[in-house]
Design a protein around this motif. Structure first.
Motif: not given
Length: 224
Positions: A12, A67-68, A71, A90, A94, A159, A162
């Motif tokens: 991110l 991380s993001f 995703i 990551s 969820n 995020v 998600w």
């Protein structure tokens, strides 16, 4: 034999310079670094992921996200044929979120985070104590490339909201046992890096340089 295309997506707001110490054998791999785009007004994560796939020019690439970014590459892989998807620091769904993120989703508390504070690292440094914190802030300043408040608000919301509840069992997940953003106790089926924190892509680069090529070439994924 043609080289395997490998696309790296940073975390991110981060720049692709987080991968500057990651080395893959040049004879076997062709490395491409992706950067964040500013999202369009009210753009969904699905549409953003589709737009990011336009940057991929080769067939059957390997997608690696931190991380993001992890995703995002999972969402991108829903629109193209990827040879392999590897996520670092990551989550695969969820269900792997820590409780605080689930609470933030329910209460919408994430809307109250002052994004201007996150962007103003100089102000943040004034309130930090100790060399370790200041060192981390200097790292963030170096690697934070997207200083757009609209992007930050969009990214934090995407995020937290998600909606993936079923993990793709083909995704290879590499995670540190000291990750403070996505604690290991919530993570299922992953390759564990001892002593790895959420920013281990920076300080555990030797591990990645020793292992990443073999992980990409594995025909069957297996958890450590």
């Amino acid at each position: 034999m043609s080289k395997i295309p490998v696309y790296f997506m940073p975390g991110l707001a981060a720049s692709a310079t987080i991968f500057e110490r990651i080395k893959l054998p040049e004879a076997d791999f062709e490395v491409h670094l992706l950067e964040w785009e500013i999202p369009l007004s009210k753009e969904s994560l699905v549409d953003y992921a589709k737009r990011m796939t336009n940057k991929i020019k080769e067939e059957n690439p390997v997608l690696i996200g931190v991380s993001f970014g992890g995703i995002l590459v999972q969402e991108m892989a829903k629109h193209i044929d990827a040879r392999k998807v590897i996520i670092i620091s990551s989550v695969k769904s969820n269900l792997e979120f820590p409780r605080r993120l689930k609470i933030a989703k329910t209460t919408k508390a994430y809307k109250l985070i002052p994004m201007s504070l996150i962007l103003n690292l100089e102000n943040l440094a004034k309130f930090s104590f100790g060399a370790k914190i200041n060192h981390r802030l200097k790292l963030y300043e170096k690697f934070l490339s997207v200083r757009d408040i609209g992007y930050l608000e969009w990214a934090v919301e995407k995020v937290i909201l998600w909606d993936q509840t079923v993990a793709d069992e083909n995704v290879v997940h590499i995670h540190g046992d000291l990750d403070d953003v996505f604690p290991i106790k919530y993570i299922k089926e992953c390759k564990v890096i001892k002593g790895g924190t959420h920013i281990m892509i920076l300080n555990k680069y030797r591990w990645f340089n020793a292992n990443l090529a073999a992980i990409i070439l594995e025909t069957k994924t297996s958890a450590d």
